[in-house]
Every structure is written in structure tokens, then in C-alpha cells.
Design a protein around this motif. Sequence first.
Motif, PDB file in Angstrom:
ATOM      1  N   SER A  98      33.990  21.963  69.960  1.00  0.00           N
ATOM      2  CA  SER A  98      33.121  23.054  70.417  1.00  0.00           C
ATOM      3  C   SER A  98      32.306  22.600  71.619  1.00  0.00           C
ATOM      4  O   SER A  98      32.239  21.414  71.937  1.00  0.00           O
ATOM      5  N   ARG A  99      31.704  23.581  72.241  1.00  0.00           N
ATOM      6  CA  ARG A  99      30.849  23.330  73.413  1.00  0.00           C
ATOM      7  C   ARG A  99      29.624  24.218  73.292  1.00  0.00           C
ATOM      8  O   ARG A  99      29.734  25.403  72.962  1.00  0.00           O
ATOM      9  N   ALA A 100      28.448  23.653  73.578  1.00  0.00           N
ATOM     10  CA  ALA A 100      27.184  24.375  73.510  1.00  0.00           C
ATOM     11  C   ALA A 100      26.582  24.435  74.910  1.00  0.00           C
ATOM     12  O   ALA A 100      26.273  23.401  75.499  1.00  0.00           O
ATOM     13  N   GLU A 122      36.973  26.852  68.546  1.00  0.00           N
ATOM     14  CA  GLU A 122      37.951  27.298  67.563  1.00  0.00           C
ATOM     15  C   GLU A 122      37.998  28.819  67.454  1.00  0.00           C
ATOM     16  O   GLU A 122      38.080  29.387  66.365  1.00  0.00           O
ATOM     17  N   GLY A 123      37.895  29.495  68.604  1.00  0.00           N
ATOM     18  CA  GLY A 123      37.990  30.950  68.635  1.00  0.00           C
ATOM     19  C   GLY A 123      36.749  31.687  68.180  1.00  0.00           C
ATOM     20  O   GLY A 123      36.777  32.899  68.013  1.00  0.00           O
TER      21      GLY A 123
END
Length: 166
Positions: A98-100, A122-123
Motif C-alpha cells: 500500500s501507499r499513503a 490491493e484495490g
Amino acid sequence: MRPISFLAALPALALAACGAPDDNADTPTPDGTEDAMPVEPDGGIGDGATPPGADAAGGIPTALHGRWGLVAADCTSTRGDAKGLTEVNGEAVTFYESRATLGDVAERDGDSIRATFAFTGEGMEWTRDMALEAADGGEALIRTEYGEDAMPEPLRYIACPAEGDA
């Protein structure tokens, strides 16, 4: 006669339009040094440059940038299984899947930030109130989440060696 008096006043008007000279130009600071003008990365004058050692306004503080691992093996894995590896730059935090991206900043200083981050991975998409703080003289990063579905305890990451130093 009127055109001549107007022409005579023209140089005085031009000087007035330029404004007064800067009385503080080249004035030493209390420590005896002069303030240097920041320079752009391309070598241009500092018409928007961030002074050396300062962060871009509102971004993630430089003290938090880098690669961080939950365990030392997260920093050195070459098999793509470093699930605890986290990378921080001026605008985002990247995790294993993931990316924040930095959103609204609630608190910020030179070695910590608390802000809303927009996550994707992941969508899925979600937001999280999250704090990042340097610890142990910059050798550790503490990540704390707040709100519903937040991690119950802060996570402690260790600084990964700079690439090439491992």
C-alpha cells in the motif's frame, strides 16, 4: 510651458516608482553572518527555493525520510518479501502492498508529523489519521495510528542503511 514642467518632473516620478532602497540589504545577522539567498537545484536564484536544511512547506519532515524496517531483514531482503519495509519521502509513505499520500496536516515539526493520509492498496482506498516521529536520534521511526480500525499499539521501525552501505 506646461509640457516642459511635466518633463522635468518625470525623472523624479520614475525614482519614486522604483521604491526606496532596502535598508536591510546585506545587513549581518546577530551572529555576524549574512543571510544567503537560496539557490534553485538548477542553479537559478532562490525565487522559490527551500533554504538548505528546511523542508518543503507542509510536507513530511526530512528527518523522517528514508527506508525503515520492522526488523533488520526488511532492509536487506532481495527476494521481495520485506513485508515490514517502509519508505518515507516528502509526500508519501510506501508499505509492502500500500501507499499513503499526505493529506491535511494536524501537527508538524522538524522530526514529527501527524496528518490524515490517503491510503491505496490491493484495490482498496481508505484514510487514516497517522503520526510519524523520529526516535533514538533518527535511528528509529515510530508510527502511530488513531481512530477506528487503527493499530492498537505504535509500530517501531529501525533505519535501514543507505543503499550501498549494507
